[in-house]
Design a protein around this motif. Structure first.
Motif, short mmCIF file in Angstrom:
data_model
loop_
_atom_site.label_atom_id
_atom_site.label_comp_id
_atom_site.label_asym_id
_atom_site.label_seq_id
_atom_site.Cartn_x
_atom_site.Cartn_y
_atom_site.Cartn_z
N THR A 97 -7.69 -54.38 9.22
CA THR A 97 -8.86 -53.94 9.50
C THR A 97 -8.66 -53.53 7.76
N PRO A 98 -10.17 -54.05 6.80
CA PRO A 98 -10.04 -54.77 5.75
C PRO A 98 -10.21 -52.74 5.07
N LEU A 99 -9.63 -52.82 3.40
CA LEU A 99 -9.72 -51.90 3.61
C LEU A 99 -10.05 -51.63 1.48
N GLY A 100 -11.28 -51.47 1.16
CA GLY A 100 -11.50 -51.79 -0.05
C GLY A 100 -10.69 -50.60 -0.81
N ILE A 101 -10.47 -50.79 -1.94
CA ILE A 101 -9.56 -49.71 -3.51
C ILE A 101 -11.53 -49.19 -3.43
N ARG A 102 -11.02 -47.42 -3.82
CA ARG A 102 -12.19 -46.64 -3.64
C ARG A 102 -11.62 -47.16 -5.40
N PHE A 103 -10.53 -46.66 -6.34
CA PHE A 103 -10.37 -47.28 -7.35
C PHE A 103 -9.13 -47.14 -7.66
N GLY A 104 -9.18 -47.06 -9.60
CA GLY A 104 -7.56 -47.77 -10.03
C GLY A 104 -7.04 -47.45 -11.69
N LEU A 105 -6.32 -47.36 -11.42
CA LEU A 105 -5.78 -47.15 -13.61
C LEU A 105 -5.97 -48.29 -14.08
N PRO A 106 -6.43 -49.30 -14.43
CA PRO A 106 -6.46 -51.19 -14.69
C PRO A 106 -5.93 -50.36 -16.08
N ASP A 107 -5.19 -51.30 -16.12
CA ASP A 107 -3.93 -51.86 -17.10
C ASP A 107 -3.97 -53.63 -16.70
N SER A 108 -4.43 -54.22 -17.52
CA SER A 108 -3.71 -55.64 -17.19
C SER A 108 -2.99 -56.17 -17.66
N ARG A 109 -1.76 -55.42 -18.76
CA ARG A 109 -0.62 -56.26 -18.76
C ARG A 109 0.30 -55.71 -18.42
N LEU A 119 -5.35 -54.10 2.43
CA LEU A 119 -5.03 -54.14 1.51
C LEU A 119 -6.24 -54.84 0.13
N GLN A 120 -7.27 -54.03 -0.53
CA GLN A 120 -8.00 -55.75 -0.63
C GLN A 120 -8.28 -54.90 -2.22
N ASP A 121 -9.13 -55.99 -2.92
CA ASP A 121 -9.13 -55.59 -4.35
C ASP A 121 -7.93 -55.85 -5.87
N MET A 122 -6.81 -55.61 -4.98
CA MET A 122 -5.57 -55.53 -6.26
C MET A 122 -4.87 -56.80 -5.83
N ASP A 123 -4.34 -57.35 -6.62
CA ASP A 123 -3.87 -58.56 -7.59
C ASP A 123 -2.44 -58.32 -6.32
N ALA A 139 -12.59 -36.19 6.47
CA ALA A 139 -11.23 -35.91 6.09
C ALA A 139 -11.04 -37.35 6.00
N MET A 140 -9.92 -37.80 4.71
CA MET A 140 -9.25 -39.03 5.00
C MET A 140 -7.81 -38.99 4.04
N SER A 141 -7.63 -40.76 5.14
CA SER A 141 -5.78 -40.53 4.22
C SER A 141 -5.91 -41.41 3.34
N GLN A 142 -4.60 -40.61 2.30
CA GLN A 142 -4.92 -41.20 1.07
C GLN A 142 -4.47 -42.37 0.53
N CYS A 143 -3.87 -43.73 0.05
CA CYS A 143 -2.53 -44.43 -0.34
C CYS A 143 -2.55 -44.28 -1.44
N VAL A 144 -1.89 -44.82 -2.22
CA VAL A 144 -1.77 -44.87 -3.98
C VAL A 144 -0.54 -46.08 -3.78
N THR A 145 -1.07 -47.32 -4.03
CA THR A 145 -0.60 -48.81 -4.73
C THR A 145 -0.15 -48.22 -6.15
N VAL A 146 1.14 -49.42 -6.28
CA VAL A 146 1.39 -49.80 -7.71
C VAL A 146 1.76 -51.00 -7.54
N PRO A 148 -5.75 -53.23 -10.39
CA PRO A 148 -5.09 -52.87 -11.39
C PRO A 148 -3.14 -51.98 -11.43
N TYR A 149 -3.52 -51.45 -12.14
CA TYR A 149 -1.91 -51.28 -12.71
C TYR A 149 -1.72 -50.22 -11.46
N THR A 150 -2.80 -49.64 -11.17
CA THR A 150 -2.47 -48.36 -9.75
C THR A 150 -3.94 -48.22 -8.49
N GLY A 151 -3.45 -48.29 -8.06
CA GLY A 151 -5.41 -48.68 -6.54
C GLY A 151 -4.95 -47.02 -6.11
#
Length: 1367
Positions: free
Chosen positions: A373-385, A258-262, A300-307, A311-314
């Protein structure tokens, strides 16, 4: 019917578990009470509103909490997992763990209760320094066929900070240990099979997901299930053999980086999803830019949501089916160091044939870990704090709850990827979901048990800082429940069920799983959260929601068709009485009244119970409208029952007629032949739906829906559809009309119900008119019963006003007349008019007996209206009988035309004629046949209509269709002598045919018939008007289009061009132009005759003088202006030219044959005066006209048959009257020649030559008599004679020796001239020599002796005579 916290289990050894887990450590740090007090809320205001039983439980829990030493929040530092089946609880801390299994015991009161007792405890960590970071309990489904949904055994999956994932049995036996990633395991989550609620839900696969700080591993559920079963079996074998070595089989897994998430703290695996087309294109544009390409079908895609953070949610999407290698390709993939996501053999597992030495070597050396296997984030809910702490996926896989370090709970819409709701003030919150199905009714054998149930979704939030458990309805619903609980509890939500279940094995299973449980470490109680379905509907206090739920329940009960009557009545009554709100109760009552499955008796009992309940309540709290509705509907039900019982009960006494029917028998006898003829034509079978039949029993619900109660307590009938209205009338009156029920009883019930007599009269007449066929089958009986009912209804209060002014018409009887004159069932209307006339006469006579003599004028006025109505209905019956006679050809499925008195009155003075003309068109009566029928009627005026009807009835079997049509048409003509006069009928027929032709111009025969009907109109004024209207309305537009088309093409156009420009084919266009010529010729003829004959005066029958409506065709024709004769002749000339060109397919530009004045005059209004061509025409233009007329004559001669009888000198057969072979073409050309300034002698000479050329010598001799310039004709015929003789002597294949000798004896000059002739120009060269000899004789007579070719003609005569003698 509210939320609840129900204790279902209790831990008896909670203190032992705590002591074991924290034995080697100091006492857990106490929370700072000051900080807790600052963050806690004052809940005294809303806690008091909760239920008393919950308060007592919480007070008991509080007392226990104050008394115990376990006040520290030790459970928050532990890893806790409860099996969905609630039979295994795992509590772990650092390296230690305790497994507690469910056991049943009997308490002191003899009641069975479930407890959780310690089944195993020990240390789980094997590597130095590793601790338990996550654990879940996965129940495995049984493979036995007798299983009903209980698990076979439960597997405990534990994740460690070292990266290892280990699988244990309930007894702590290690089954598998796998190192999939070298980072600490953050979360373990499982997804199991769920039965799809409907076809639109994608079926998800089972899987176990393992989250690491930067990687996600998903293990296929089927592979895991098989491997765990195999390992457990191997453990059993090893235990039996005394060996502790377990050799696990390989597992298949996927590993994503999982990439692009701190930072990533938690995750949820949503499963396989398919985007719609719009989202696919949107994502392609976002990822690939403006020029991005889109696949044909969404992948068809497998969806995964991370917190976590940044960002705050990916949102991650892994495309399925991207050519991942299977298990057999693993060796090649590893050797090639491929990095794609794959199903691979888990590399760290032990082989089946290794010994202990190899095992020890493996333990010393850490196994190889496959790269992710690298998997880039499609989008997220950015909230830096903001940093997410946990995420909880809903059972429907569309929503998720997220907690963060700001004390917020956010609701995510996973389909759209947006936050749709947020709660604040929930620090360290714990989440769970409740999926609540709708309750079933008590009868499980009902039909509704097989229908899919609705489900409601609730979010459960536990706020430990506040010590409160809340339940919220999704998605934007209110809080439906809240409970005060301890501040150190733990909310346990699994989010999965049994592993190893599929669509086949789950059939018939009843999975016993708890969704959300609250574990209180103070008391050791496990309590489950229960929420009723109706709380998801509406209303903050749930009273309205409860009522709505009860309303839905009532609907479900009413739909159950197999419930017993007693159960149905009790269920519906209880539900109806439980509803509190008046609006809901009214809606439920309306639903109950409209149900078709509930019997009338049950409905009446329920209504009585409801009304009694309402009367016992406080009058101030009862809705008066509801009570009025209940009482009115009960009154209607009683009326329905009384009418039903009156019809069912046997008639004990005969029905005595009310009033006198003197004189009506004579009228029935007089119209009996007409009615019999009418009934015979209306008795043909027809198709209708069973539910629309008037004999269909009327249900109580249908009866209630058509009657309403007014505010003053009276009943008012509601006329919705015609079918329902007739069914209501049949239910009330038909049994009385048939003599099966007493009219007096029915009328008494109706009068007691306070129904308006005006509405009863309309209902009675509607039933009488609609059921005309049954009435005509038993006329006398039905007429008597109708008279009785009419008198009874007329005597009701409010029917005939007592203050009725005798000088005016009675509104009561006017209503009856209005109903009868509007009906298309004219026979039933006539019988009802007879009855109403007698009833009105009796009523008026009884009133007049008590009044002065001056009031007799009003009596006469009312009866006069009825006499006119009866006479009009008699006329309509005869006319309707004619219209019911369908044509014998093409009559299958045809509907007869309908008419009524009102329709004829609104149709104007030409309404009757218009109906008959349409009937003539449908029967396709020839104009001559129609004329013969009308002439026959004029000769037989002394024959009465009744006699005609009897003759039809008696001799119908022997008469043909033509005689039957003639008889019916003559009967109508005698009823309408003025409206159906010959001129008016032919004029309307002409107009009807031309209207039908305009609808389909391909039917050229319709226009021809219209012209033929027009010719039979004897009045030149009507003829002139009809011609003018036909020309301006229908003809001139298509005529001009045809002229311009021929002018543009320069010849007769093809079929495609004709259809495009004129709207008809080439053949139809030819017929159309011929009709135009005839129409213009008629117009020229009648234009000169109008001045000699006065205009006719149109009249109408006395009974129909009040007709109002559009003017008739004859009236419009008489209003037309006169035409300009030269302009009509000018158009007739063009029409003749066009007709000739189309008939013989000639090349011509018709408009070019006229000068500028002539062109400008075309297609103008025929009534206007235009500037016409005059004087001598241009010679070049005359030459073009002459050439065209010569081509017409040539084409006509070529089209007629080569007369084979000409050889014998006999006359050929006569030519047809129309078409290219018609005999009038030569005379037409001569007439056109005179109008076009072409020398007619030229046309005659050309015609003579063409006839001789064709071998038609006899016709040529007739035309030759009219030729004036004999010299020129003689020279032309000399050439034809020479060609004939040349063919006989030089070109014939049957040349004889005498002919050759004659050729040798001919003069050289003649011989040379014959050889120069070309016999190929002759269309009929081989003719008998006597005809040629006759032709030469004519030549000698025509040529003068001083003519230059006279000597040549003599030589020809000698040669032909010599040749004839030798033959």
């Amino acid at each position: 019917m509210s939320c609840g916290l129900l204790e279902f289990c209790r831990l008896q050894e909670i203190k032992t578990v705590r002591d074991y887990l924290f034995r080697d450590q100091t006492k857990p740090v106490q929370e700072k009470n000051q900080t807790e007090n600052e963050l806690s809320w004052d809940t005294s205001d809303w806690e008091s509103a909760w239920e008393n039983d919950n308060n007592s439980k919480e007070q008991e829990a509080t007392s226990v909490e104050e008394a115990t030493e376990l006040s520290a929040p030790w459970l928050q530092d532990c890893v806790v997992s409860l099996s969905p089946c609630s039979d295994l609880l795992v509590v772990a801390h650092e390296q230690k763990a305790v497994f507690l299994s469910a056991k049943w015991r009997t308490d002191s009161g003899g009641k069975d209760e479930m407890t959780l007792d310690v089944s195993w405890s020990g240390t789980l960590s094997t590597d130095e320094g590793e601790c338990v970071s996550s654990a879940i309990c996965i129940p495995l489904a049984s493979q036995k066929r007798s299983s009903t949904g209980r698990p076979d055994w439960t597997c405990v999956v534990v994740g460690f900070t070292s990266g290892y994932v280990r699988f244990y049995t309930e007894n702590g036996v290690l089954l598998l240990a796998q190192l999939l990633h070298e980072d600490p395991v953050l979360r373990l989550k499982c997804r199991t099979y769920e039965i799809p609620r409907h076809s639109g839900v994608t079926e998800q696969h089972e899987e176990l997901s393992i989250l690491y700080p930067a990687a996600l591993v998903t293990i296929d559920g089927f592979s895991l299930f098989q491997s765990l079963r195999a390992c457990r079996n191997q453990v059993a074998r090893a235990a039996a053999a005394g060996s502790d070595v377990v050799q696990p089989p390989p597992l298949a897994y996927k590993k994503w980086g999982l990439q692009d998430m701190d930072t990533i703290i938690d995750h949820c695996s949503v499963g396989v999803m398919t985007l719609n087309v719009f989202d696919q294109m949107k994502n392609a544009s976002i990822l690939g830019g403006f020029k991005a390409s889109v696949k044909g079908s969404p992948p068809a895609m497998s969806q995964c949501v991370t917190v976590g953070g940044g960002p705050y949610t990916g949102f991650y999407y892994a495309v399925e089916g991207s050519s991942q290698p299977l298990l057999s390709h693993v060796a090649l993939a590893v050797a090639s160091k491929l990095t794609s996501a794959l199903f691979s053999a888990a590399s760290g597992w032990l082989g089946w044939s290794r010994n202990k030495n190899e095992d020890e070597a493996v333990q010393k050396n850490r196994p190889k870990v496959e790269p992710a296997t690298p998997l880039g984030i499609r989008f997220g809910l950015p909230d830096s704090r903001r940093h997410g702490e946990s995420i909880c996926l809903s059972p429907c896989n569309t929503l998720a709850g997220v907690t963060d370090d700001f004390g917020r709970v956010t609701l995510l819409d996973l389909t759209r990827g947006i936050a749709i709701r947020m709660w604040k003030g929930y620090r360290d919150a714990q989440l769970g979901w409740l999926h609540v199905p709708e309750e079933r009714i008590s009868c499980e054998n009902s039909a509704s048990a097989s229908l899919p149930r609705r489900h409601a979704l609730f979010l459960v939030i536990y706020a430990p800082r506040r010590g409160i458990l809340e339940i919220w309805a999704m998605q934007h619903g209110p809080r439906v429940g809240a409970f005060t609980v301890g501040k150190h509890c733990r909310l346990l939500y699994a989010g999965y069920r049994l592993l190893g279940v599929n669509s086949v094995t789950s059939q018939g299973w009843q999975l016993h799983t708890q969704q959300v449980c609250l574990f209180d470490p103070i008391t050791g109680a496990l309590r489950t959260v229960t929420v009723p379905f109706h709380l998801a509907l509406s209303d903050k206090k749930s009273e309205g929601a409860k009522d709505m739920h009860l309303l839905k329940r009532l609907t479900t009960i009413l739909r159950s068709s197999d419930l017993e009557t007693d159960i149905l009545e009790n269920e519906a009554k209880n539900v109806l009485l439980d509803i509190k709100h008046s609006s809901m109760k009214k809606e439920a009552l309306e639903s109950l009244l409209s149900s078709k499955n509930i019997p009338v008796l049950c409905l009446t009992n329920i209504m009585r119970s409801l009304l009694s309940d309402l009367q016992q309540e406080d009058p101030e709290q009862v809705d008066p409208l509801l009570q009025q509705l209940c009482s009115s509907q009960l009154k209607l039900l009683q009326l329905y029952t009384d009418i039903q019982h009156a019809h069912i009960a046997a008639v004990a006494e005969c029905c005595q007629p009310v009033g006198s029917l003197d004189g009506i028998e004579g009228e029935l006898t007089r119209v009996s032949p007409v009615l019999q003829r009418y009934a015979k034509l209306t008795s043909r079978p027809s198709v209708s739906f069973v539910q629309d039949a008037p004999d269909t029993p009327l249900s109580a619900q249908a009866f209630l829906s058509q009657i309403e109660c007014t505010e003053d307590g009276q009943l008012r009938l509601i006329r919705r559809s015609e079918t329902e209205w007739i069914q209501l009338g049949s239910f009330v009156f038909w049994a009385c009309l048939c003599g099966k029920s007493l009219p007096q009883n029915i009328c008494d019930k109706l009068q007691q119900a306070s129904i308006s007599p005006q509405q009863l009269l309309g209902l009675l007449l509607s039933v009488w008119l609609q059921r005309e066929k049954e009435v005509l089958q038993n006329t006398e009986e039905c007429v008597k019963n109708l008279h009785t009912l009419l008198i009874l209804i007329s005597n009701m209060g409010g029917a005939i006003e007592g203050s009725w002014d005798p000088q005016s018409v009675s509104p009561w009887w006017q209503q009856a007349r209005n109903t009868l004159v509007q009906s298309h069932n004219s026979a039933a209307a006539l019988l009802a008019a007879f009855v109403a006339h007698r009833a009105a006469k009796a009523n008026i006579t009884s009133r007049a007996d008590s009044k002065l003599q001056s009031d007799w004028e009003a009596v006469s006025l009312e009866l006069e209206h009825w006499l006119v109505c009866v006479r009009q209905l008699e006329d309509v019956v005869v006319l309707q009988t004619l219209l019911l006679l369908l044509p014998t050809v093409g009559s299958a499925g045809a509907a007869a035309a309908q008419c009524s008195v009102k329709m004829l009155m609104e149709g104007g003075t030409g309404g009757v004629t218009d109906n008959v003309s349409k009937w003539v068109f449908r029967h396709n009566l020839a104009p001559k046949q129609l004329k013969a029928i009308l002439h026959k009627g004029e000769d037989n005026n002394d024959k009465t209509e009744e006699g005609a009807g009897e003759s039809v009835k008696e001799g119908e079997t022997s008469q043909n269709v033509a005689d039957r049509i003639s008889e019916l048409l003559l009967a109508v003509c005698k009823r309408f002598p003025h409206s159906l006069s010959a001129n008016l009928l032919f004029a309307h027929c002409c107009w009807e045919y031309v209207v039908q032709w305009n609808k389909d111009p391909e039917e050229g025969e319709h226009l021809c018939q219209a012209v033929e009907h027009l010719k039979l109109v004897s009045s030149p004024h009507i003829q002139l008007g009809i011609c003018t209207m036909m020309w301006s309305t229908f003809i001139v537009k298509r005529f001009s289009a045809a002229a311009f088309l021929v002018e543009k093409v320069g010849k007769a156009p093809k079929d495609r061009l004709c259809r495009r420009d004129v709207g008809m084919g080439d053949k139809a266009l030819t017929s159309f132009l011929g009709c135009c010529v005839q129409l213009l010729q008629i117009l020229m003829e009648v234009d000169s005759a109008v001045a000699e004959v006065p205009a006719p005066e149109l009249s109408v029958e006395e009974m129909w003088c009040g007709a109002e409506g559009p003017a008739s065709i004859a009236d419009l024709a008489l209003e037309q202006k006169g035409v300009h004769y030269p302009l009509v002749q000018h158009h007739c000339l063009l029409a003749s030219l066009l007709h000739s060109a189309m008939t013989f397919s000639l090349k011509v530009k018709p408009l070019s044959l006229f000068d500028s004045k002539g062109k400008n005059a075309f297609f103008r209004d025929l009534t206007t005066i235009q500037l016409m061509p005059s004087g001598v025409m241009d010679p070049s233009l005359v030459l073009l006209r002459q050439e065209f007329l010569l081509r017409v004559l040539t084409s006509w001669v070529q089209s007629i048959d080569d007369a084979p009888n000409s050889a014998t000198g006999s006359r050929p057969p006569p030519l047809p009257v129309s078409g290219p072979k018609a005999a009038w073409w030569p005379s037409l050309c001569l007439e056109l020649g005179n109008l076009l300034q072409v020398n007619p002698d030229v046309l005659r000479r050309h015609l003579v030559c063409q006839l001789y050329n064709q071998g038609l010598d006899l016709q040529a001799e007739e035309v030759m008599l009219e030729v004036e310039d004999k010299d020129v004709l003689g020279s032309q015929l000399l050439v034809i004679t020479g060609q004939r003789l040349s063919y006989s002597l030089l070109h014939s294949q049957n040349q004889t020796q005498p002919a050759m000798e004659l050729l040798a004896r001919l003069p050289p000059t003649l011989c040379t001239w014959l050889k120069a002739m070309d016999p190929s120009e002759l269309r009929c060269p081989l003719l008998p020599l006597p005809q040629t000899s006759r032709l030469v004789g004519c030549l000698i007579e025509m040529l003068p002796e001083n003519h230059a070719q006279y000597s040549l003609a003599l030589h020809l005569l000698e040669a032909v005579d010599a040749l004839t003698t030798e033959d």
